[in-house]
Design an enzyme around this catalytic site. Structure first.
Site, PDB file in Angstrom:
ATOM      1  N   LYS A 157       0.833  -1.215   0.000  1.00 39.65           N
ATOM      2  CA  LYS A 157       0.000   0.000   0.000  1.00 39.65           C
ATOM      3  C   LYS A 157       0.865   1.262   0.000  1.00 39.65           C
ATOM      4  CE  LYS A 157      -2.905   0.781   3.590  1.00 39.65           C
ATOM      5  NZ  LYS A 157      -2.623   2.130   4.102  1.00 39.65           N
ATOM      6  N   SER A 158       1.888   1.284   0.846  1.00 36.72           N
ATOM      7  CA  SER A 158       2.735   2.489   0.932  1.00 36.72           C
ATOM      8  C   SER A 158       3.409   2.763  -0.412  1.00 36.72           C
ATOM      9  CB  SER A 158       3.816   2.294   1.997  1.00 36.72           C
ATOM     10  OG  SER A 158       3.242   2.222   3.264  1.00 36.72           O
TER      11      SER A 158
ATOM     12  N   ARG B  55       2.894   5.988  -3.247  1.00 33.17           N
ATOM     13  CA  ARG B  55       4.041   6.815  -3.657  1.00 33.17           C
ATOM     14  C   ARG B  55       4.268   6.735  -5.163  1.00 33.17           C
ATOM     15  NH1 ARG B  55       4.138   5.685   1.526  1.00 33.17           N
ATOM     16  NH2 ARG B  55       5.397   6.877   3.008  1.00 33.17           N
TER      17      ARG B  55
ATOM     18  N   GLY C 168      -4.956   8.003   5.410  1.00 27.28           N
ATOM     19  CA  GLY C 168      -4.085   8.992   6.040  1.00 27.28           C
ATOM     20  C   GLY C 168      -2.868   9.284   5.176  1.00 27.28           C
TER      21      GLY C 168
ATOM     22  N   ASP D 267       1.808  -1.302  11.869  1.00 22.06           N
ATOM     23  CA  ASP D 267       0.515  -1.726  11.318  1.00 22.06           C
ATOM     24  C   ASP D 267       0.192  -3.190  11.630  1.00 22.06           C
ATOM     25  OD1 ASP D 267       0.111   0.781  10.290  1.00 22.06           O
ATOM     26  OD2 ASP D 267       0.857   0.288   8.292  1.00 22.06           O
TER      27      ASP D 267
ATOM     28  N   LYS E 201      -4.698   5.646  14.679  1.00 19.59           N
ATOM     29  CA  LYS E 201      -4.742   5.005  13.348  1.00 19.59           C
ATOM     30  C   LYS E 201      -6.189   5.009  12.850  1.00 19.59           C
ATOM     31  CE  LYS E 201      -0.368   4.134  12.866  1.00 19.59           C
ATOM     32  NZ  LYS E 201       0.388   4.854  11.827  1.00 19.59           N
TER      33      LYS E 201
HETATM   34  C1  S3P Z   1       2.426   4.775   6.170  1.00 23.25           C
HETATM   35  C2  S3P Z   1       3.061   5.070   7.348  1.00 23.25           C
HETATM   36  C3  S3P Z   1       2.586   4.611   8.652  1.00 23.25           C
HETATM   37  C4  S3P Z   1       1.580   3.478   8.539  1.00 23.25           C
HETATM   38  C5  S3P Z   1       0.566   3.731   7.479  1.00 23.25           C
HETATM   39  C6  S3P Z   1       1.233   3.907   6.131  1.00 23.25           C
HETATM   40  C7  S3P Z   1       2.980   5.297   4.906  1.00 23.25           C
HETATM   41  O1  S3P Z   1       1.966   5.679   9.328  1.00 23.25           O
HETATM   42  O2  S3P Z   1       0.937   3.277   9.784  1.00 23.25           O
HETATM   43  O3  S3P Z   1      -0.338   2.639   7.400  1.00 23.25           O
HETATM   44  O4  S3P Z   1       2.657   4.779   3.834  1.00 23.25           O
HETATM   45  O5  S3P Z   1       3.763   6.257   4.980  1.00 23.25           O
HETATM   46  P1  S3P Z   1       2.844   6.764  10.152  1.00 23.25           P
HETATM   47  O6  S3P Z   1       3.815   7.296   9.219  1.00 23.25           O
HETATM   48  O7  S3P Z   1       1.859   7.786  10.602  1.00 23.25           O
HETATM   49  O8  S3P Z   1       3.416   5.998  11.296  1.00 23.25           O
END
Ligand code: S3P
Length: 459
Positions: free
Chosen positions: A38-39, A43, A111, A341, A368
């Site tokens: 997902k991250s 990006r 988020g 996570d 979260k």
């Molecule tokens: C993420 C960073 C994490 C993670 C979120 C995805 C990201 O949050 O908990 O699910 O893709 O940068 P934080 O950076 O707020 O810890």
């Protein structure tokens, strides 16, 4: 049928997921793949949209969160093909060239979309943007990015002094800044690095412990002037810069693989291989934690794909005779950002561990997609676990057999899937309310669960 999985439609498009394992227990065996990280998916879409030229993305996650990112950047002029796992093509609009959107940008449940995008919007001089999200996202703290962006000169308005979405942003030319973040957060770090791309001079972010570094890896690949100092957990980006479209290959998400790793560690005789999983060192805290707990997990076929380490993860149930499947441990400190996570599903694992597992330094879990400390403890306790909430974590008494009952995801995808894994070993039937949340990061989760269990019986 080895496992009875029923999805029911209920009111207001909420779904119940009902799981009833056979009285004799499951045999969980086989090979599977998990959806794209997902991250990295977020990006790739964002940098592709901000780059000049064409970016291609293979293996993108087709969850709701990446759709939110794609739709926001489409609304600002990026040409992004329909999302699919084979190949998504992004014709970038170029840094500084985003169009002023004619409507509110909606980040949905994500988020990452909202916080990273704020860095991009705040540095797009002369454009006005409004952003919002779903009910969960509108209650999550935005001050962690708004406050340092304001120190760079950003103009942001919103509820409670711009600490909560909806937010309005007037793009400006920002000032470079060295931010010492009080929390290890990849979202905060990435937001400021993205703002720094368009800012004249060196923008530096220092964090107390290293958070996931996908932004750093991908920004470098797209041609940004970026330096990392691992000793001080600092990243420096020097702007203004230009990004050039790239070819990105997204590995499987270790946060999704974590559900199967824990299933393999707690279901007697399980033997699962999860292929093609991203094993970036900043993300493998779940492997370190499960190793500490005595799980039998090996990394096979290790390789580097498009700048990210990848492996197949092989998990085998380790319990036998007198040996419990897992042992309790203490998880805290610098390890927490590397497994943040995965804590809800690690809590499920801890209910099977001999001894008392302590999770500490994880207060971030309270902000979260849900308050994951309160929800994990309460929902697993409904099933017979003995979990005590702490302000920054949990104490989990292991060896408590779980019993199926009605539980609730609180619309949090990772809670829904953690409860499903707990249900695999529970006695009787578990019904998970609001299980549709899994679509945020793992739309095929229930189908994979069913296939795995059917295949396990046939083999
Ligand atoms: C993420 C960073 C994490 C993670 C979120 C995805 C990201 O949050 O908990 O699910 O893709 O940068 P934080 O950076 O707020 O810890």
């Amino acid at each position: 049928m080895p496992l009875n999985v029923i999805s029911l439609n209920t009111a207001e498009s909420h779904h119940d997921l009902t799981i009833a394992p056979p009285p004799a227990g499951l045999a969980l065996k086989g090979r599977l793949r998990v959806p794209g990280d997902k991250s990295i998916s977020h990006r790739a879409l964002m940098l592709g949209a901000l780059a000049e030229g064409e970016t291609t993305i293979a293996g993108l996650l087709l969850g709701e969160d990446p759709h939110s990112t794609a739709n926001c950047f489409r609304a600002m002029g990026a040409d992004i093909s329909p999302l699919n796992t084979e190949q998504v093509t992004v014709h970038g609009i170029g840094l500084g060239q985003l169009l002023e959107p004619i409507d509110v940008l909606n980040a949905g449940n994500s988020g990452t979309t909202l916080r990273l995008m704020l860095g991009v919007l705040a540095s797009h001089a002369g454009r006005f943007f409004t952003v919002t999200g779903d009910q969960s996202l509108r209650s999550r703290p935005m001050s962690r990015v708004v406050q340092p962006l304001r120190q760079m000169g950003a103009e942001v308005w919103g509820r409670q002094n711009a600490t909560l979405a909806p937010l309005a942003v007037q793009g400006k030319n920002l000032r470079p800044f060295h931010y010492h973040s009080p929390i290890a957060s990849a979202q905060v770090k990435s937001c400021l690095l993205l703002a720094g791309l368009m800012t004249d001079g060196a923008t530096t972010v220092t964090e107390p412990a290293l958070s996931r570094d996908h932004s750093e890896r991908m920004l470098k690949a797209f041609g940004a002037d970026l330096t990392v100092d691992p000793e001080t957990c600092s990243v420096i980006v020097t702007g203004p810069t230009r990004l050039k479209g790239q070819s990105v290959v997204v590995p499987g998400d270790i946060s999704s693989a974590a559900f199967w790793l824990v299933a393999g560690a707690i279901v007697p005789d399980a033997d699962l291989t999860i292929e093609n999983v991203g094993v970036n060192p900043t993300r493998i805290g779940v492997l370190e934690a499960l190793a500490l707990m005595g799980a039998d997990i090996t990394q096979e076929n290790q390789r580097i794909v498009a700048g990210e380490p990848v492996a197949d993860l092989h998990v085998r149930y380790a319990g036998s005779g007198d040996r419990p499947p897992l042992y309790a441990c203490t998880l805290g400190g610098d390890l927490i950002p590397r497994l943040i996570d995965e804590i809800p599903v690690l809590a499920v694992a801890a209910t099977f561990a001999q001894g008392i597992t302590i999770i500490q330094d994880a207060a971030e879990l309270r902000v979260k997609e849900s308050d994951r400390i309160a929800v994990t403890a309460h929902q697993l306790n409904q099933m017979g676990a003995r979990i005590t909430e702490q302000p920054d974590g949990m104490e989990i008494v292991g060896g408590t057999p779980l019993t199926g009952t009605a539980v609730d995801s609180y619309t949090d995808h990772r809670i829904a899937m953690s409860l499903a894994i707990a249900a695999l070993t529970a006695t009787g039937t578990t019904t998970i309310h609001r299980a549709e949340a899994v679509a945020v990061s793992y739309p095929d989760f229930v189908a994979t669960l069913e296939q795995l269990c059917i295949a396990s019986t046939l083999s």
